[in-house]
Design a protein around this motif. Sequence first.
Motif, PDB file in Angstrom:
ATOM      1  N   GLN A  88       0.825  -1.197   0.000  1.00 56.06           N
ATOM      2  CA  GLN A  88       0.000   0.000   0.000  1.00 56.06           C
ATOM      3  C   GLN A  88       0.866   1.256   0.000  1.00 56.06           C
ATOM      4  O   GLN A  88       0.499   2.271  -0.598  1.00 56.06           O
ATOM      5  CB  GLN A  88      -0.908   0.000   1.240  1.00 56.06           C
ATOM      6  CG  GLN A  88      -1.965  -1.098   1.252  1.00 56.06           C
ATOM      7  CD  GLN A  88      -3.180  -0.751   0.400  1.00 56.06           C
ATOM      8  OE1 GLN A  88      -3.077  -0.197  -0.677  1.00 56.06           O
ATOM      9  NE2 GLN A  88      -4.352  -1.078   0.914  1.00 56.06           N
ATOM     10  N   TRP A 148       1.901   2.005  -3.539  1.00 56.66           N
ATOM     11  CA  TRP A 148       0.743   2.491  -4.290  1.00 56.66           C
ATOM     12  C   TRP A 148       0.427   3.938  -3.909  1.00 56.66           C
ATOM     13  O   TRP A 148       0.136   4.777  -4.785  1.00 56.66           O
ATOM     14  CB  TRP A 148      -0.432   1.571  -4.011  1.00 56.66           C
ATOM     15  CG  TRP A 148      -1.722   1.920  -4.668  1.00 56.66           C
ATOM     16  CD1 TRP A 148      -1.937   2.211  -5.988  1.00 56.66           C
ATOM     17  CD2 TRP A 148      -3.000   1.992  -4.037  1.00 56.66           C
ATOM     18  NE1 TRP A 148      -3.270   2.454  -6.217  1.00 56.66           N
ATOM     19  CE2 TRP A 148      -3.946   2.328  -5.036  1.00 56.66           C
ATOM     20  CE3 TRP A 148      -3.442   1.784  -2.728  1.00 56.66           C
ATOM     21  CZ2 TRP A 148      -5.309   2.474  -4.758  1.00 56.66           C
ATOM     22  CZ3 TRP A 148      -4.794   1.926  -2.451  1.00 56.66           C
ATOM     23  CH2 TRP A 148      -5.711   2.267  -3.452  1.00 56.66           C
ATOM     24  N   ASP A 170       0.308  -4.024   3.975  1.00 60.63           N
ATOM     25  CA  ASP A 170       0.304  -2.671   4.517  1.00 60.63           C
ATOM     26  C   ASP A 170       1.064  -2.670   5.838  1.00 60.63           C
ATOM     27  O   ASP A 170       1.164  -3.709   6.499  1.00 60.63           O
ATOM     28  CB  ASP A 170      -1.135  -2.181   4.728  1.00 60.63           C
ATOM     29  CG  ASP A 170      -1.208  -0.682   4.914  1.00 60.63           C
ATOM     30  OD1 ASP A 170      -0.213   0.017   4.628  1.00 60.63           O
ATOM     31  OD2 ASP A 170      -2.275  -0.184   5.335  1.00 60.63           O
TER      32      ASP A 170
END
Length: 278
Positions: A154, A157, A184
Amino acid sequence: MTARVVSLHTYPIKGCAGVASTSAFLTPAGLAHDRTFMVVDEEGVFRSQREDPLLATIRPEVLDDGRALALAAPGAGEVRVEVDLDGPRRPVEMLGNPYKGIDQGDAVAAWLTGVLGRPSRLVRVPPEHDRTTDGETPGRAGFADSGALLLTSQASWAELDRRIGERRAEPVAMERFRPNVVVDGWSEPHVEDRVRELTIGGADLAFAKLAIRCAVTLVDQRTGRRAGPEPLRTLADYRRISTLGVAFGAKFSVLRTGWLAVGDELVVRRWADPPGGG
């Protein structure tokens, strides 16, 4: 930096929509049922979202522990396949390399042809399929491009979408990258690049290579329409890897099979040496 699994995804048919799950078994060739099927043309050459973005709209469902498969697409209804593992092997080609596949019959071929608008057939990896993939740690895979498992984070991203936002462009969804495992908890982007050996749940993995991204990332995975130039334009600004292309995510080979689940902690057992050694 503690990281945990936040989503798991398999792609039973190469190039088609993914299936999210809360747990999955990791086999020597990747998550169970991942890329065990492939759509090919009449000559046996694989179809890809690069040329056939509508593949993204085909949603497979694995039934009866892989003995059956259901396919659905907008406006095309559904077709069910009783999976053939014993039929004659036919030559197929993927990324210029020859393999064998088991054709899954005329009914699903007609359905796929109708959806894609071009003659198409469905083949399955034979049980004896024994393909070795390359990389820092060689491994095995079905019909995946290369590598058993693709892991993204994450944090990576978020950094990409921050940079895309600076261009005043629309952010892209993580599904554009078609990951198997999304994690994450890492505070920095691209930490996955430096992981060399890790344990997730009951499985052990080792780094194979960075994931070099192609034009598939330009396809909106929900509509099956090409919607570039992002994310490749922005990745080219800061993630270009020599002459190979742009990278996002990392591919891993399987050292020990086992179950993975959403919520599992990543235990990194070895990191890459820092530049210059030491």
